[in-house]
Design a protein around this motif. Structure first.
Motif, mmCIF file in Angstrom:
data_model
loop_
_atom_site.group_PDB
_atom_site.id
_atom_site.type_symbol
_atom_site.label_atom_id
_atom_site.label_comp_id
_atom_site.label_asym_id
_atom_site.label_seq_id
_atom_site.Cartn_x
_atom_site.Cartn_y
_atom_site.Cartn_z
ATOM 1 N N HIS A 38 1.271 -1.216 -0.218
ATOM 2 C CA HIS A 38 -0.282 -0.260 0.093
ATOM 3 C C HIS A 38 1.009 0.623 0.151
ATOM 4 O O HIS A 38 0.558 2.215 -0.972
ATOM 5 C CB HIS A 38 -0.656 0.286 1.273
ATOM 6 C CG HIS A 38 -1.281 1.429 1.637
ATOM 7 N ND1 HIS A 38 -2.846 1.379 0.688
ATOM 8 C CD2 HIS A 38 -1.566 2.303 2.463
ATOM 9 C CE1 HIS A 38 -2.862 3.091 0.838
ATOM 10 N NE2 HIS A 38 -1.986 3.375 1.547
ATOM 11 N N SER A 57 -1.977 -1.778 -5.575
ATOM 12 C CA SER A 57 -3.607 -2.106 -4.460
ATOM 13 C C SER A 57 -4.123 -4.315 -5.610
ATOM 14 O O SER A 57 -4.347 -4.785 -4.434
ATOM 15 C CB SER A 57 -4.147 -1.019 -4.974
ATOM 16 O OG SER A 57 -5.193 -0.703 -5.690
ATOM 17 N N TYR A 58 -4.410 -3.731 -7.053
ATOM 18 C CA TYR A 58 -5.124 -5.013 -7.132
ATOM 19 C C TYR A 58 -4.544 -6.057 -6.976
ATOM 20 O O TYR A 58 -4.421 -6.967 -6.602
ATOM 21 C CB TYR A 58 -5.588 -5.025 -8.594
ATOM 22 C CG TYR A 58 -5.993 -5.856 -9.376
ATOM 23 C CD1 TYR A 58 -7.378 -6.239 -9.122
ATOM 24 C CD2 TYR A 58 -5.039 -6.724 -10.325
ATOM 25 C CE1 TYR A 58 -7.551 -7.769 -9.413
ATOM 26 C CE2 TYR A 58 -5.677 -7.495 -10.965
ATOM 27 C CZ TYR A 58 -7.072 -8.026 -10.548
ATOM 28 O OH TYR A 58 -7.941 -9.479 -11.507
ATOM 29 N N ARG A 61 -4.450 -7.668 -3.447
ATOM 30 C CA ARG A 61 -5.551 -8.066 -3.441
ATOM 31 C C ARG A 61 -5.475 -9.339 -3.343
ATOM 32 O O ARG A 61 -5.898 -10.495 -3.062
ATOM 33 C CB ARG A 61 -6.783 -7.594 -3.759
ATOM 34 C CG ARG A 61 -8.501 -7.683 -3.435
ATOM 35 C CD ARG A 61 -9.123 -7.131 -4.396
ATOM 36 N NE ARG A 61 -10.792 -6.977 -4.159
ATOM 37 C CZ ARG A 61 -11.403 -7.850 -5.358
ATOM 38 N NH1 ARG A 61 -11.053 -7.802 -6.468
ATOM 39 N NH2 ARG A 61 -12.035 -8.446 -4.789
ATOM 40 N N GLU A 67 -7.682 -5.465 0.495
ATOM 41 C CA GLU A 67 -7.616 -4.808 -0.344
ATOM 42 C C GLU A 67 -8.209 -3.282 0.125
ATOM 43 O O GLU A 67 -9.283 -2.866 0.770
ATOM 44 C CB GLU A 67 -9.295 -4.778 -0.927
ATOM 45 C CG GLU A 67 -9.793 -3.466 -2.089
ATOM 46 C CD GLU A 67 -10.882 -3.619 -3.321
ATOM 47 O OE1 GLU A 67 -11.004 -3.199 -4.160
ATOM 48 O OE2 GLU A 67 -11.125 -4.942 -2.903
ATOM 49 N N HIS A 69 -7.791 0.955 -0.693
ATOM 50 C CA HIS A 69 -8.106 1.665 -1.835
ATOM 51 C C HIS A 69 -6.114 2.897 -1.717
ATOM 52 O O HIS A 69 -5.692 2.549 -0.712
ATOM 53 C CB HIS A 69 -8.468 2.789 -1.571
ATOM 54 C CG HIS A 69 -8.614 3.306 -2.987
ATOM 55 N ND1 HIS A 69 -8.026 4.900 -3.258
ATOM 56 C CD2 HIS A 69 -9.714 3.039 -4.408
ATOM 57 C CE1 HIS A 69 -8.354 5.226 -4.380
ATOM 58 N NE2 HIS A 69 -9.650 4.098 -5.208
ATOM 59 N N VAL A 87 -11.748 -4.714 3.548
ATOM 60 C CA VAL A 87 -11.541 -3.504 2.937
ATOM 61 C C VAL A 87 -11.904 -2.387 3.528
ATOM 62 O O VAL A 87 -12.614 -2.198 4.349
ATOM 63 C CB VAL A 87 -12.858 -3.771 1.793
ATOM 64 C CG1 VAL A 87 -13.056 -2.080 1.628
ATOM 65 C CG2 VAL A 87 -13.638 -4.827 1.553
#
Length: 246
Positions: A38, A57-58, A61, A67, A69, A87
């Motif tokens: 992150h 970030s994807y 995940r 996850e 953002h 999340v």
């Protein structure tokens, strides 16, 4: 970078009795991996490389099941324990020394682009497994959100929120050293559900009233006054009722 990484590893070892050493934490803890990735994504997001930030970030995940953002602000020594299903939304702010368990959502209830939509967790907040913290409000320092709570309103510093919808259990003197002791999953020894406490209080009050009525009837009978036509009723079993509430 390495100084922050050492801090992260040490904080995980302090809060997780299953962590045996730094190497195990560095290589086997997805929460740590998600935080590190992150930081890369956050740097890209704020330096004009938004697609790359989203892509990092994807990838995080896919690897970790967490996850975050790239626009979210994550403080130092944040520990995401187990982590799968966590999340964290774009405008969320997670303060230093927070602990977040698996299945937690820091989500938003507004669709307005550019507005603050997600919650702010101040220093030392603990969010238990499965809790849903939804909205642009603040959870105060060293507050706790119990597992599976659905929190839709602010929590004062040092308080505990439990239930669905969450109710606040106020804790006094949260700045004392004992109040800041770590509590896994947001569980505290005296952090009972306030609804349960209210029901216990009503049951005990009803039992007290029943005893008072019996004394009044006994006094009237001793004075030669008899109440006719009163049907006998079962006495309250407070122990049984309190067990049902628990």
């Amino acid at each position: 970078m390495f100084h922050r990484l050492r801090q992260d590893i040490n904080s995980i070892i302090e809060r997780d009795p299953a962590a045996r050493n730094g190497w195990e934490v560095l290589t086997c803890y997805p929460g740590l991996h998600a935080i590190v990735m992150h930081r890369w994504a956050y740097w890209c997001w704020h330096h004009g490389m938004k697609w790359l930030g989203r892509f990092i970030s994807y990838i995080a995940r896919i690897i970790t099941g967490i996850e975050i953002h790239p626009g979210a602000q994550i403080g130092q020594r944040v520990f995401i324990d187990h982590g799968f299903g966590v999340v964290i939304g774009e405008t969320a702010i997670v303060g230093d020394d927070c602990t977040i368990y698996q299945g937690v959502t820091l989500g938003g209830t507004s669709l307005h682009t550019g507005a603050k939509r997600h919650p702010t967790l101040e220093r030392g907040v603990i969010v238990g497994a499965g809790a849903q913290v939804l909205g642009a409000f603040t959870v105060g320092e060293y507050a706790k959100v119990g597992s599976n709570a659905v929190l839709l309103k602010p929590v004062p510093a040092g308080a505990t929120a439990v239930g669905n919808p969450a109710h606040i259990v106020q804790k006094e003197g949260y700045l004392s050293s004992t109040a800041q002791l770590f509590s896994a999953y947001g569980v505290t020894p005296n952090g009972d559900d306030p609804l349960s406490k209210a029901l216990h209080g009503l049951i005990n009050h009803a039992v007290t009233q029943e005893q008072q009525i019996e004394r009044i009837l006994a006094t009237l009978k001793a004075g030669g006054l008899h109440c006719q036509g009163l049907a006998e009723c079962d006495k309250l079993n407070s122990d049984q009722l309190n067990k049902l509430v628990e």
